[in-house]
Design a protein around this motif. Sequence first.
Motif, PDB file in Angstrom:
ATOM      1  N   HIS A 101       9.559 -13.726   2.412  1.00  0.00           N
ATOM      2  CA  HIS A 101       9.160 -13.633   3.819  1.00  0.00           C
ATOM      3  C   HIS A 101       7.680 -13.343   4.013  1.00  0.00           C
ATOM      4  CE1 HIS A 101      13.316 -13.710   5.316  1.00  0.00           C
ATOM      5  NE2 HIS A 101      13.605 -13.055   4.206  1.00  0.00           N
ATOM      6  N   ASP A 102       6.927 -13.324   2.915  1.00  0.00           N
ATOM      7  CA  ASP A 102       5.495 -13.145   3.049  1.00  0.00           C
ATOM      8  C   ASP A 102       5.154 -11.837   3.788  1.00  0.00           C
ATOM      9  OD1 ASP A 102       3.001 -13.937   2.508  1.00  0.00           O
ATOM     10  OD2 ASP A 102       2.778 -15.259   4.243  1.00  0.00           O
ATOM     11  N   LEU A 103       5.728 -10.735   3.281  1.00  0.00           N
ATOM     12  CA  LEU A 103       5.586  -9.446   3.964  1.00  0.00           C
ATOM     13  C   LEU A 103       4.445  -8.625   3.378  1.00  0.00           C
ATOM     14  CD1 LEU A 103       9.334  -8.366   3.747  1.00  0.00           C
ATOM     15  CD2 LEU A 103       8.186  -9.250   5.771  1.00  0.00           C
ATOM     16  N   ALA A 104       3.939  -7.692   4.174  1.00  0.00           N
ATOM     17  CA  ALA A 104       3.116  -6.611   3.643  1.00  0.00           C
ATOM     18  C   ALA A 104       3.935  -5.331   3.776  1.00  0.00           C
ATOM     19  CB  ALA A 104       1.811  -6.494   4.433  1.00  0.00           C
ATOM     20  N   TYR A 105       3.731  -4.395   2.836  1.00  0.00           N
ATOM     21  CA  TYR A 105       4.460  -3.130   2.893  1.00  0.00           C
ATOM     22  C   TYR A 105       3.496  -1.943   2.935  1.00  0.00           C
ATOM     23  CZ  TYR A 105       8.844  -5.388   1.253  1.00  0.00           C
ATOM     24  OH  TYR A 105       9.962  -6.148   1.116  1.00  0.00           O
ATOM     25  N   VAL A 106       3.816  -0.971   3.785  1.00  0.00           N
ATOM     26  CA  VAL A 106       3.238   0.362   3.646  1.00  0.00           C
ATOM     27  C   VAL A 106       4.377   1.233   3.157  1.00  0.00           C
ATOM     28  CG1 VAL A 106       2.308   2.362   4.859  1.00  0.00           C
ATOM     29  CG2 VAL A 106       1.469   0.078   5.418  1.00  0.00           C
ATOM     30  N   PHE A 107       4.196   1.866   1.998  1.00  0.00           N
ATOM     31  CA  PHE A 107       5.291   2.526   1.303  1.00  0.00           C
ATOM     32  C   PHE A 107       4.984   4.024   1.189  1.00  0.00           C
ATOM     33  CE2 PHE A 107       8.046   1.930  -2.803  1.00  0.00           C
ATOM     34  CZ  PHE A 107       8.937   2.858  -2.317  1.00  0.00           C
ATOM     35  N   VAL A 108       5.630   4.824   2.041  1.00  0.00           N
ATOM     36  CA  VAL A 108       5.480   6.273   1.965  1.00  0.00           C
ATOM     37  C   VAL A 108       6.411   6.784   0.873  1.00  0.00           C
ATOM     38  CG1 VAL A 108       5.846   8.449   3.192  1.00  0.00           C
ATOM     39  CG2 VAL A 108       4.884   6.475   4.395  1.00  0.00           C
ATOM     40  N   VAL A 109       5.876   7.487  -0.108  1.00  0.00           N
ATOM     41  CA  VAL A 109       6.695   7.846  -1.269  1.00  0.00           C
ATOM     42  C   VAL A 109       6.145   9.118  -1.906  1.00  0.00           C
ATOM     43  CG1 VAL A 109       5.308   6.302  -2.738  1.00  0.00           C
ATOM     44  CG2 VAL A 109       7.575   6.952  -3.495  1.00  0.00           C
ATOM     45  N   HIS A 110       7.045  10.005  -2.366  1.00  0.00           N
ATOM     46  CA  HIS A 110       6.534  11.195  -3.054  1.00  0.00           C
ATOM     47  C   HIS A 110       6.583  11.007  -4.570  1.00  0.00           C
ATOM     48  CE1 HIS A 110      10.808  12.001  -3.439  1.00  0.00           C
ATOM     49  NE2 HIS A 110      10.483  12.763  -4.448  1.00  0.00           N
ATOM     50  N   ASP A 111       7.337  10.004  -5.019  1.00  0.00           N
ATOM     51  CA  ASP A 111       7.486   9.780  -6.454  1.00  0.00           C
ATOM     52  C   ASP A 111       6.313   8.946  -6.967  1.00  0.00           C
ATOM     53  OD1 ASP A 111       8.204   8.808  -8.993  1.00  0.00           O
ATOM     54  OD2 ASP A 111      10.338   9.001  -8.525  1.00  0.00           O
ATOM     55  N   LEU A 112       5.445   9.583  -7.748  1.00  0.00           N
ATOM     56  CA  LEU A 112       4.217   8.923  -8.173  1.00  0.00           C
ATOM     57  C   LEU A 112       4.482   7.744  -9.097  1.00  0.00           C
ATOM     58  CD1 LEU A 112       2.101  12.129  -8.793  1.00  0.00           C
ATOM     59  CD2 LEU A 112       1.984  10.600  -6.826  1.00  0.00           C
ATOM     60  N   ALA A 113       5.524   7.854  -9.923  1.00  0.00           N
ATOM     61  CA  ALA A 113       5.825   6.754 -10.837  1.00  0.00           C
ATOM     62  C   ALA A 113       6.221   5.510 -10.056  1.00  0.00           C
ATOM     63  CB  ALA A 113       6.944   7.168 -11.797  1.00  0.00           C
TER      64      ALA A 113
ATOM     65  N   VAL B 161       0.846  -1.194   0.000  1.00  0.00           N
ATOM     66  CA  VAL B 161       0.000   0.000   0.000  1.00  0.00           C
ATOM     67  C   VAL B 161       0.884   1.247   0.000  1.00  0.00           C
ATOM     68  CG1 VAL B 161      -1.736   1.303   1.283  1.00  0.00           C
ATOM     69  CG2 VAL B 161      -1.851  -1.194   1.217  1.00  0.00           C
ATOM     70  N   GLY B 162       0.691   2.119  -0.962  1.00  0.00           N
ATOM     71  CA  GLY B 162       1.463   3.351  -1.049  1.00  0.00           C
ATOM     72  C   GLY B 162       0.735   4.506  -0.388  1.00  0.00           C
ATOM     73  N   ILE B 163       1.503   5.402   0.228  1.00  0.00           N
ATOM     74  CA  ILE B 163       0.938   6.657   0.728  1.00  0.00           C
ATOM     75  C   ILE B 163       1.682   7.780   0.030  1.00  0.00           C
ATOM     76  CG2 ILE B 163       0.496   8.102   2.750  1.00  0.00           C
ATOM     77  CD1 ILE B 163       0.588   5.641   4.484  1.00  0.00           C
ATOM     78  N   VAL B 164       0.965   8.549  -0.800  1.00  0.00           N
ATOM     79  CA  VAL B 164       1.604   9.652  -1.511  1.00  0.00           C
ATOM     80  C   VAL B 164       1.013  10.974  -1.046  1.00  0.00           C
ATOM     81  CG1 VAL B 164       2.017   8.222  -3.563  1.00  0.00           C
ATOM     82  CG2 VAL B 164       0.007   9.696  -3.478  1.00  0.00           C
TER      83      VAL B 164
ATOM     84  N   VAL C 276       6.987  -0.862   7.288  1.00  0.00           N
ATOM     85  CA  VAL C 276       6.620   0.474   6.840  1.00  0.00           C
ATOM     86  C   VAL C 276       7.887   1.119   6.289  1.00  0.00           C
ATOM     87  CG1 VAL C 276       5.733   2.720   7.534  1.00  0.00           C
ATOM     88  CG2 VAL C 276       4.772   0.637   8.541  1.00  0.00           C
ATOM     89  N   LEU C 277       7.842   1.508   5.022  1.00  0.00           N
ATOM     90  CA  LEU C 277       9.012   2.060   4.346  1.00  0.00           C
ATOM     91  C   LEU C 277       8.772   3.543   4.133  1.00  0.00           C
ATOM     92  CD1 LEU C 277       8.813  -0.722   1.648  1.00  0.00           C
ATOM     93  CD2 LEU C 277      10.610  -0.656   3.379  1.00  0.00           C
ATOM     94  N   ASP C 278       9.577   4.392   4.765  1.00  0.00           N
ATOM     95  CA  ASP C 278       9.391   5.828   4.610  1.00  0.00           C
ATOM     96  C   ASP C 278      10.409   6.360   3.606  1.00  0.00           C
ATOM     97  OD1 ASP C 278       8.756   8.467   4.812  1.00  0.00           O
ATOM     98  OD2 ASP C 278       8.989   8.622   6.981  1.00  0.00           O
ATOM     99  N   GLU C 279       9.981   6.546   2.369  1.00  0.00           N
ATOM    100  CA  GLU C 279      10.849   7.039   1.285  1.00  0.00           C
ATOM    101  C   GLU C 279      12.161   6.254   1.191  1.00  0.00           C
ATOM    102  OE1 GLU C 279       9.921   9.341  -0.815  1.00  0.00           O
ATOM    103  OE2 GLU C 279       8.610  10.803   0.169  1.00  0.00           O
ATOM    104  N   PRO C 280      12.114   4.933   1.040  1.00  0.00           N
ATOM    105  CA  PRO C 280      13.357   4.153   1.118  1.00  0.00           C
ATOM    106  C   PRO C 280      14.290   4.321  -0.080  1.00  0.00           C
ATOM    107  CG  PRO C 280      11.553   2.730   0.476  1.00  0.00           C
ATOM    108  CD  PRO C 280      10.944   4.076   0.789  1.00  0.00           C
ATOM    109  N   VAL C 281      13.808   4.863  -1.198  1.00  0.00           N
ATOM    110  CA  VAL C 281      14.704   4.992  -2.354  1.00  0.00           C
ATOM    111  C   VAL C 281      14.929   6.443  -2.772  1.00  0.00           C
ATOM    112  CG1 VAL C 281      14.146   2.698  -3.262  1.00  0.00           C
ATOM    113  CG2 VAL C 281      12.844   4.671  -4.068  1.00  0.00           C
ATOM    114  N   SER C 282      14.316   7.404  -2.057  1.00  0.00           N
ATOM    115  CA  SER C 282      14.394   8.802  -2.506  1.00  0.00           C
ATOM    116  C   SER C 282      15.801   9.361  -2.509  1.00  0.00           C
ATOM    117  CB  SER C 282      13.539   9.691  -1.616  1.00  0.00           C
ATOM    118  OG  SER C 282      12.282   9.132  -1.458  1.00  0.00           O
ATOM    119  N   ALA C 283      16.651   8.881  -1.578  1.00  0.00           N
ATOM    120  CA  ALA C 283      17.986   9.453  -1.488  1.00  0.00           C
ATOM    121  C   ALA C 283      18.977   8.723  -2.396  1.00  0.00           C
ATOM    122  CB  ALA C 283      18.479   9.419  -0.038  1.00  0.00           C
TER     123      ALA C 283
END
Lengths: 333, 270
Positions: B205-217, B47-50, B178-185
């Motif tokens: 590992h059968d994970l769920a992700y919450v992905f905070v990201v500003h990059d819409l692509a 799930v992304g949060i933009v 929960v990933l807070d902008e993990p690739v922005s830098a």
Amino acid sequence: MTAVGASAEAVLKITDLSVAYGEGPEVVRSLDLTLAPGERLGLIGESGAGKSTVGLAVIGLLRSGMRITSGSVVLNGRELTGLSERDLRDTRGNDIALVYQDALAALDPVKSVRSQLDEAIRAHGDLDRAQREAVMLDAMAGAALPVEHLDSYPHELSGGLRQRVSIAMALANKPSVLIADEPTTALDVTTQSRVLAVLDELVKSTGTALILITHDLGVVSACCDTTAVMYGGRIVESGPTQEVFQSPRHPYTQALVRSVTAIGRSDLERLPVIEGAPPAAEAIPSGCAFAPRCERRDGDPLCVAESPTLAELVGAPHRKAACWHVETDGSDG
Amino acid sequence: MDERAPEPLLRVEGLTQSFRLRSAGRQAETFAAVNDVSLAVARGERVGIVGESGSGKSTLARAIVGLRRPDCGRVTFDGTDVYALGRRERVALRCRLQLVLQDPSASLDPRMSVRALVREGLEVHGRGAGADAAVAQVLDQVGIPASLHERKPHALSGGQRQRVALARSIVLGPDLVVLDEPVSALDVSVQGQILNLLLDLQDAHDLAYVFVVHDLAVARWFCHRVLVMRQGRIVEDASSEQLFTQPQHPYTRELLAAAPSALGEPVPDA
């Protein structure tokens, strides 16, 4: 030297520029770049590619310890390397200006927008108060800065407004070249598009040539006529923006464009990637800097032995690439 | 109970998080960074949060992992009310609920080796005995070769540091990261490597992700579902496909219009 092209009327001509950190290795290597009046050039690359160093070297603001080891920078027919700090200061702001990524750091926190703009205008001309006021209002209008912010201090402004203040300051004296180093990287997308529109409009109306330094291919694609791609301290490919992005020739540009466009495709299970990481500025490999990550190299010993020169593509002389495996006028045979 | 729809892994209901602004002598004003937010994340979902800076994305992320008690609202993780737990139980729950930040150079202790950094979490949770094999295995999974295990963070590249930060989380065996902008830098050419790795780790590992990201692509490519935040509220919650092809909220449309399009026409594969 085969490059001639538009050099006769070039506003900025960089030839064989190299920059080193102290006695250490060169972080910019034998760089050639020509900018025509009003041209909007995108200088793209990843961290450590040397793109910011090029901008700072051109404008004479290299941080201490960095020095130009060879080459020339000619602005409006005048050689800039070797100028005294006094002459250089006169050139900066007047003929060439710089906009930084972080406007808050570039602006003086204890001075109002009015006094900073006034200072920039006063430093470069003998105008009376009324004339300066007119130039100031003109600059603010150009940067789409509402007059109500004239007496604001930087901390009272949003990031987008701050960046417009620094753009207004940079363009107040109508320089012939503006260097903008990641001017929108710190901004939100909606603010970014507004600031880019302001920059674009201003550059067009004043005839200022622009070097836009960025890592963002989308930004370059939206507002630059020409593009130069840097890797490991060198330009590896250059040409008209749309041609470079539509049919990149250097393996690095190809991989970069592939990874950026792949992210727009929802049918891909995994993204195509370039293995490894770009080299740190102090550890650029000899030979072709991209060779360790290159897919096309195929074990060719020439790639690691010798650095290819940036040369015109066969059949497309307005485009250049630096790769032993791309057919250029510079390659042997 | 078994006949009903499965309970989501994470459920957030009416979450509000306010901060006090400087009071000018009189009544203190408050600012709701997150305002009455509800969402659910299923097992295995991405799930992304933009949203733009200041929209409340990171505040929400911290509240989800139990790092900051909200003013009101409830965070339920796998049937457990996170903020109703005692401190010790909440710490224990963190093994299953992990946060990875944007800048690993700020979150990794500069004096510790890669191996010690990954081991640390296990020790904190009393699982240090015989952890060597688990540490080695997870480092292998994130693509950190043995030759780098004794390095300090400063001697790693940005991408390698983010791999180590992921290993620190994964080794604890979480269900949700929960990933807070993990690739922005990261550099463009390294971002793809980390996004691919996140997918590999999810499969393994059968994970769920919450992905905070500003990059819409990035959000569109990576996430099954995307939430759009503005001024502390969720203004749109839709599948990636729907959000990017048929945005409903005017703000979502504005965001999409402002994003510089990748590169115009797609480039044929070379």
